[in-house]
Design an enzyme around this catalytic site. Structure first.
Site, short mmCIF file in Angstrom:
data_model
loop_
_atom_site.label_atom_id
_atom_site.label_comp_id
_atom_site.label_asym_id
_atom_site.label_seq_id
_atom_site.Cartn_x
_atom_site.Cartn_y
_atom_site.Cartn_z
N ARG A 191 0.76 -1.24 -0.23
CA ARG A 191 -0.22 0.02 -0.04
C ARG A 191 0.90 1.20 -0.11
O ARG A 191 2.11 1.13 0.11
CB ARG A 191 -0.82 0.18 1.07
CG ARG A 191 -0.61 -0.51 2.29
CD ARG A 191 0.14 0.01 3.57
NE ARG A 191 -0.06 1.30 3.64
CZ ARG A 191 0.89 2.29 3.75
NH1 ARG A 191 2.16 1.91 3.66
NH2 ARG A 191 0.80 3.65 3.71
N GLY A 192 0.25 2.42 0.01
CA GLY A 192 1.04 3.64 -0.33
C GLY A 192 1.06 3.91 -1.81
O GLY A 192 1.44 2.83 -2.65
N ASP B 43 -2.33 10.85 -2.07
CA ASP B 43 -2.54 9.72 -2.90
C ASP B 43 -2.91 10.17 -4.33
O ASP B 43 -2.89 9.90 -5.53
CB ASP B 43 -3.70 8.92 -2.57
CG ASP B 43 -3.29 7.98 -1.38
OD1 ASP B 43 -3.16 8.56 -0.28
OD2 ASP B 43 -2.97 7.07 -1.62
#
Ligand code: MRU
Length: 358
Positions: free
Chosen positions: A52-53, A245
């Site tokens: 994730r990230g 994001d």
């Protein structure tokens, strides 16, 4: 002693047709390295936040698309592209908010189109895909380091810094984005104190950021999300660094849920609030934060996860957006690999892309 920082967040294991990742859902209790082979395994790993990230998701998607096309039997370029687009669309559906996912997939597709040549040589096209996916990873490391250098100009020895969620090495291939100035300050021997919001409901701040910074020997303090206002009021925080994001063309920035609350409180207490964003996270095709698709996740993340027993009444409605949008007027600066952008962000972002594409 080997620490979490000695492991690669995402690696290509070509001989096994696999992507190797740290299963981040098990951290900090257990460091388990897993291999992803199939499209479904890659999709699940992204959806379940095993990887994730935003930047790490982009790198995984690049490797994933290469591996999924590596054994293609397509006889013509048209057939190859059809298959590639189907696989790309599938991977792209795993999470909606981080633009790095679609950015990496589009970049892979564009590279194939650019390098394919007039007579279709499948092996050569696949080699190009491999090279491009490795470049996405190498660039991520370089970009994060440069974000760190630019962020370092905004802090000084002895500063107290706050961060939210995990925009650390675990979210990228090295340094992180929001943590990059922290790692570089630590490398210089500066005595910084980093405060990490725990980041409900998935605890990326507690499980990941506090883990990696503490492992690096940085003075790290964990706090619950509802404690940052009281901390800022004491004057302990000199600056806030968060990741993101997707940054819209007007500078509105989507990041982990709770970020906009931190930014709002920071304004109240005059604490500079910096968003760290590789240019791959800036989406000039999204006009404002209102146009960003915010992922909604399962209610169990709020009602049950991490508790030894359920902590909410059965049947209660749950509000669980994974991200929120920080309005551009709350952002003191956007730290990119090219420098620190300042308001008005629409103009700064436009100029940055004009310069970059020149
Ligand atoms: O849901 P997650 O854990 O993928 O959310 C991650 C974040 O919000 C990060 O801050 C963002 O992706 C930037 S990572 C450099």
């Amino acid at each position: 002693m080997k620490t979490i920082l000695d492991y690669e967040t995402v690696a290509l294991v070509d001989e096994d047709d696999a992507i190797e990742i740290i299963d981040q859902t098990l951290l900090p209790g257990r460091i388990e390295i897993i291999r992803l082979h199939t499209a479904k395994e890659i999709w699940d790993a992204i959806y379940l936040l095993q990887v994730r990230g935003a930047p790490a998701i982009g790198v995984t998607a690049g490797f994933g698309l290469y591996l999924l096309m590596k054994h293609s039997q397509a006889g013509t370029f048209e057939e190859f592209m059809k298959e590639l687009r189907e696989k790309s669309d599938y991977l792209n559906s795993s999470r909606p908010t981080a633009v790095n996912l679609s950015w990496a997939l589009k970049r892979m597709e564009a590279h194939v189109v650019e390098t394919a040549g007039s007579s279709f040589d499948r092996a050569a096209v696949i080699d190009e895909m491999r090279a491009e996916s490795e470049r996405i990873k190498a660039e991520d490391i370089d970009v994060c380091r440069r974000i760190g250098e630019n962020g370092l100009t905004l802090i000084k020895d002895g500063d107290g810094l706050l961060t939210h969620c995990n925009a650390g090495q675990l979210a990228t291939c090295k340094y992180g984005t929001a943590t990059a100035p922290m790692y570089l300050a630590h490398e210089k021997g500066w005595n910084i104190k980093v405060y990490c919001d725990e980041t409900r409901p998935l605890l990326q701040g507690a499980r990941l950021t506090a883990f990696e910074l503490h492992s690096a020997g940085i003075d790290t303090t964990l706090l619950c999300d509802n404690m940052s206002a009281s901390l800022m009021k004491t004057g302990a925080i000199n600056a806030i660094f968060v990741g993101c994001d997707r940054v819209a063309a007007n500078g509105d920035a989507a990041n982990k849920i709770g970020t906009s609350m931190v930014a709002t409180v920071a304004k109240r207490y005059n604490v500079p609030f910096y968003v760290c964003a590789p240019t791959s996270t800036i989406d000039i095709n999204t006009a404002t934060g209102n146009d960003i698709n915010i992922e909604q996740r399962k209610s169990e993340e709020v009602t049950e996860m991490w508790y030894s027993e359920r902590m909410a009444p059965e049947g209660v409605k749950v509000y669980n957006p994974a991200f929120d949008v920080t309005d551009n007027e709350l952002i003191t600066g956007i730290v990119t690999e090219y420098g620190v952008l300042r308001a008005p962000y629409d103009k700064a972002i436009k100029e940055l892309f004009e310069k970059k594409n020149a």
